[in-house]
Scaffold this motif. Structure first.
Motif, mmCIF file in Angstrom:
data_model
loop_
_atom_site.group_PDB
_atom_site.id
_atom_site.type_symbol
_atom_site.label_atom_id
_atom_site.label_comp_id
_atom_site.label_asym_id
_atom_site.label_seq_id
_atom_site.Cartn_x
_atom_site.Cartn_y
_atom_site.Cartn_z
ATOM 1 N N ARG A 357 -6.747 -8.738 -0.318
ATOM 2 C CA ARG A 357 -7.438 -8.448 -1.543
ATOM 3 C C ARG A 357 -6.225 -7.702 -2.227
ATOM 4 N NH1 ARG A 357 -13.119 -8.797 -0.385
ATOM 5 N NH2 ARG A 357 -13.649 -7.034 -1.911
ATOM 6 N N GLU A 358 -6.029 -8.481 -3.357
ATOM 7 C CA GLU A 358 -4.654 -8.025 -4.278
ATOM 8 C C GLU A 358 -5.178 -7.074 -5.058
ATOM 9 O OE1 GLU A 358 -3.211 -11.105 -6.400
ATOM 10 O OE2 GLU A 358 -2.561 -12.322 -4.708
ATOM 11 N N CYS A 359 -4.498 -6.121 -5.165
ATOM 12 C CA CYS A 359 -4.377 -4.972 -6.234
ATOM 13 C C CYS A 359 -4.428 -5.614 -7.475
ATOM 14 C CB CYS A 359 -3.445 -3.816 -6.210
ATOM 15 S SG CYS A 359 -3.443 -2.921 -7.584
ATOM 16 N N ILE A 360 -5.346 -5.156 -8.696
ATOM 17 C CA ILE A 360 -5.502 -6.084 -9.883
ATOM 18 C C ILE A 360 -5.008 -5.084 -10.899
ATOM 19 C CG2 ILE A 360 -7.380 -7.470 -9.219
ATOM 20 C CD1 ILE A 360 -8.948 -5.634 -11.297
ATOM 21 N N GLY A 361 -4.115 -3.944 -10.545
ATOM 22 C CA GLY A 361 -3.544 -3.122 -11.366
ATOM 23 C C GLY A 361 -4.537 -2.570 -12.505
ATOM 24 N N CYS A 362 -5.750 -2.372 -12.256
ATOM 25 C CA CYS A 362 -6.798 -1.652 -13.186
ATOM 26 C C CYS A 362 -6.758 -0.182 -13.261
ATOM 27 C CB CYS A 362 -8.264 -2.354 -12.916
ATOM 28 S SG CYS A 362 -8.861 -1.514 -11.323
ATOM 29 N N ASN A 363 -6.290 0.396 -12.384
ATOM 30 C CA ASN A 363 -5.989 1.970 -12.285
ATOM 31 C C ASN A 363 -7.291 2.651 -12.323
ATOM 32 O OD1 ASN A 363 -3.218 1.478 -11.972
ATOM 33 N ND2 ASN A 363 -2.866 2.165 -13.947
ATOM 34 N N GLN A 364 -8.290 1.799 -11.805
ATOM 35 C CA GLN A 364 -9.683 2.703 -11.609
ATOM 36 C C GLN A 364 -9.580 3.721 -10.416
ATOM 37 O OE1 GLN A 364 -13.268 0.512 -11.814
ATOM 38 N NE2 GLN A 364 -12.847 -0.216 -13.934
ATOM 39 N N CYS A 365 -8.580 3.391 -9.437
ATOM 40 C CA CYS A 365 -8.344 4.188 -8.321
ATOM 41 C C CYS A 365 -7.739 5.491 -8.908
ATOM 42 C CB CYS A 365 -7.142 3.765 -7.349
ATOM 43 S SG CYS A 365 -5.887 3.002 -8.322
ATOM 44 N N ALA A 366 -6.828 5.372 -10.024
ATOM 45 C CA ALA A 366 -6.407 6.629 -10.515
ATOM 46 C C ALA A 366 -7.468 7.537 -11.535
ATOM 47 C CB ALA A 366 -5.195 6.476 -11.375
ATOM 48 N N GLN A 367 -8.212 6.726 -12.124
ATOM 49 C CA GLN A 367 -9.244 7.212 -12.962
ATOM 50 C C GLN A 367 -10.168 8.026 -12.124
ATOM 51 O OE1 GLN A 367 -10.336 3.480 -15.036
ATOM 52 N NE2 GLN A 367 -10.813 4.887 -16.532
#
Ligand code: ADP
Ligand code: SF4
Length: 697
Positions: A357-367
């Motif tokens: 499950r590749e990280c898509i770089g959306c940064n919702q984790c950071a949000q």
């Protein structure tokens, strides 16, 4: 852990699974889960979350930043008291249980700390306000020699505490523009004493601190130093001098610093940029591809023969192998890829690449992390390991009848994830139905916007996963109305019909539709109509009305600009894309708009739409006309809940059609972050209890 091999044939990825010494300790392999915050500090979630990364094969697993002094508050993890240290014992235990090393990122925020609760001043090399809106508005006290000695003593005390509770690796952290970098950076350090001026002087605070920590614990723990290198001045208001790196350390100075400190360091942790260059630090895929900063970070090898861990949203196993084989990096560092798939190392070992499950770089984790609890678009179990007991790779078998016919209406992120989990739980009769010819829901048009191609990876991952589940059937091109759902033959119906953009301009400013905004007219468009349905604005000048102030409005503007239109971006927010700050996109996408010369009208609401223009109103109510041929409404999404409400409105009718339960998941409940839609699909998939059929005599 060893990589899988065909007998007699070494694995192509064997180099990633070789142990390596870091000072007095040895990492079992080359997968390094980097320090990153999670939002919950030292709560029980922490140990379970990090332990899962160790179980998934990461040979080193690190904490969030653990603050050494109270004047670094508010702390991700406070670490200036013995009690703080004892709270980290479960972390070390959880990581050690799977044979991984536990690393602690000891740090101090310096000028961007806000120790208001403690009622003490922030401290920094010089009295200059930190220029990053998400953090400090405080102006720090310029550190006197006593302050310097006190912080260094705090660092040593914290390092001893870390060793005593079982950490193997201890950081003297200088990433993210934190205190040691504030000393090293001529941007923040304007001192004239022995801690300012020449590189040797600016490096003195950091060098002394590393040396003191090494003397205290260097025989027991590996000493790790993280620094963010930078290529050139970053775009932004902060640039006052072309020679300065405003967030991290300019590459030339970084290499010089590495040479000065190398004899004190067991492992270099190299990242890119710092807080002031936040787009670079968070590296959203919207702006930066996988490994975008490698041309700079891998050059640190020129200055050291010590082990290096480097990062860059690395998910491609071949790239990882090449980085390690080339000797540029010794460890593959990951924050986001380890959130998105804690089992990435084990999947590479087994060469099960299409299960990653590749990280898509959306940064919702950071949000979400800024909101106090991390989450992930690709991995809904992230952060729920302890709280809900979710394991990313294990699912309880259904305790009901696996052959119960289940209908999921809508194959967006929520519907796809729910189907996957039901399939993994052994259900054999799951129909995932969508009006569209392909699954993906809103991602089908969203990932077609400029910069958002990586987001399509979510639907690609789900397509691959669902193909492997014989119990789940995807039925494309079928719009189900109430009667079609009732007659489908399902016993459980799950409505996941999503939330398209408002077609009448319903918005947060007037809290009502906009007079004249009607997306059935040729000059009024929704993002879906523009991107997916091929509706063309009738003329070149197009207002994009962006109340969301995050990603869609800017991307729609760019799409129009690239297609030869003249977009005018109107937003009630005074800062264009103001909600894209936490994901790191804000500064970069504003720079792109400015470079493209797009007309921006911040701080204005659209109050009326006509065929040849719109009326806009400023904060004190002054109105004016903006001539335009069309408008794209990016005002707010609205749940498509009619089908659900019709279904549950008549329980007897459901009973007559043999439907025992109706559920709704995702944006049809309320439009939220993509991570929430996936989470809710996952949650229902795990929770669904289907009673066994009544036996007929
Ligand atoms: P979420 O983010 O909650 O998963 P999306 O908006 O991404 O929601 O996806 C919703 C999906 O539901 C879309 O692909 C849409 O085509 C589909 N859909 C909506 N209504 C129906 C319907 N009545 N019948 C079949 N599919 C539908
Ligand atoms: Fe990657 Fe997005 Fe998950 Fe963060 S939320 S780890 S950026 S996929």
């Amino acid at each position: 852990m060893t990589a899988s091999t065909t007998p007699g044939q070494p694995s192509r990825y064997a180099c990633l699974f070789e142990p390596l010494r870091i000072g007095p300790t040895t990492a079992p392999n080359r997968f390094y889960a980097l320090p990153h915050s999670t939002g919950w500090g030292v709560a029980p979630e922490e140990a379970a979350f990090r332990g899962m990364r160790a179980e998934g094969g990461w040979g080193v697993v690190c904490t969030s930043t653990a603050e050494v002094s109270p004047d670094s508050a508010p702390a991700f993890v406070p670490f200036w008291g013995d009690e703080d240290a004892r709270a980290m014992v479960p972390f070390c235990d959880a990581v050690h249980e799977h044979g991984a090393l536990a690393g602690i990122e000891l740090g101090h925020h310096g000028a961007y700390a806000t120790p208001m609760y403690e009622r003490i001043p922030a401290v920094a090399p010089s009295q200059i306000q930190f220029d990053y809106p998400l953090f400090s508005r405080t102006i720090p006290k310029a550190m006197e020699r006593d302050d310097i000695r006190r912080v260094q003593a705090d660092w040593v005390a914290a390092a001893r505490r870390a060793r005593d509770v079982g950490f193997d690796l201890v950081y003297v952290y200088g990433g993210h523009s934190s205190l040691p970098v504030q000393f090293l950076s001529p941007y923040y350090n304007r001192r004239t004493d022995e801690y300012g001026g020449s590189l040797e002087n600016r490096a003195r605070f950091w060098l002394e601190t590393i040396e003191l920590v090494r003397e205290a614990i260097g025989d027991d723990c590996g000493i790790v130093v993280r620094l963010g290198v930078e290529s050139a001045p970053q775009a932004g208001l902060g640039v006052v001098d072309d020679r300065l790196a405003v967030g991290g350390v300019h590459l030339d100075e970084a290499l010089a610093f590495v040479r000065l400190a190398d004899h004190l360091v067991d492992l270099w942790d190299v990242c890119y940029g710092g807080l002031l260059s936040a787009s670079h630090d968070l590296a959203p895929s919207r702006v930066f591809g996988e490994g975008a900063f490698l041309p700079w970070t891998r050059r640190v090898r020129e200055a050291t023969a010590k082990p290096i861990v480097g990062n860059g949203r690395l998910t491609d196993a071949d790239l990882m192998r090449d980085l390690v084989r080339s000797g540029d990096f010794d460890f593959v560092g990951a924050a986001r890829p380890a959130i998105a798939d804690p089992f990435l190392p084990r999947k590479i070992a087994a060469e099960r690449f299409d299960e990653i499950r590749e990280c898509i770089g959306c940064n919702q984790c950071a949000q979400r992390d800024f909101l106090g609890h991390l989450g992930c678009v690709q991995n809904p179990t992230a952060g729920e390991e302890q709280r809900r007991g979710w394991h990313p790779e294990r699912f309880d078998r259904t305790d009901g009848d696996p052959d119960t016919p289940i209908l999921i209406v809508g194959a967006g992120p929520a519907g796809m994830e729910c189907a996957r989990v039901l399939g993994r739980r052994g259900h054999t009769m799951v129909h995932l139905v969508d009006a569209a010819p392909k699954m993906g829901g809103h991602l089908r048009w969203f990932s077609a916007l400029p910069g958002f191609r990586p987001w399509a990876r979510v639907q690609e991952t789900q397509e691959l996963a669902l193909e492997r589940l014989p119990g789940v059937q995807f039925v494309p091109g079928k719009r189900l109305d109430l009667d079609a759902v009732l007659d489908y033959g399902a016993e459980v119906v799950i409505v996941a019909t999503g939330a398209p953009w408002s077609r009448d301009g319903l918005n947060r400013v007037t809290r009502a539709p906009i007079p004249g905004a009607d997306a059935s007219r040729p000059h009024v468009l929704t993002p879906e109509q523009l991107v997916l349905e091929g509706k063309r604005p009738p003329g070149p000048r197009v207002v994009v009305y962006d109340c969301e102030a995050e990603l869609t409005g800017v991307a729609v503007t760019q799409l129009l600009e690239q297609a030869g239109f003249e977009p005018i971006l109107v937003s009630p927010s005074f800062l264009i894309a103001e909600h894209a700050q936490q994901s790191g996109e804000g500064p970069a996408i504003r720079a792109e708009l400015l470079r493209a010369g797009v007309e921006l009208v911040p701080g204005h609401a659209v109050t009326a739409v006509a065929e040849h223009g719109v009326t806009v109103r400023d904060e004190i109510g002054r109105e004016r006309e903006v001539a335009a041929d069309a408008i794209v409404l990016v005002t707010q999404r609205v749940s498509d809940e009619a089908l659900y409400l019709d279904l549950v409105g008549d329980p007897q009718r459901l009973e007559r059609h043999g439907i025992r339960a109706v559920h709704r998941i995702g944006d049809v409940v309320a439009p939220r972050l993509l991570a929430e839609a996936t989470f809710e699909g996952h949650q229902l998939g795990r929770a669904l209890r289907v009673a066994a059929p009544v036996a007929v005599a």
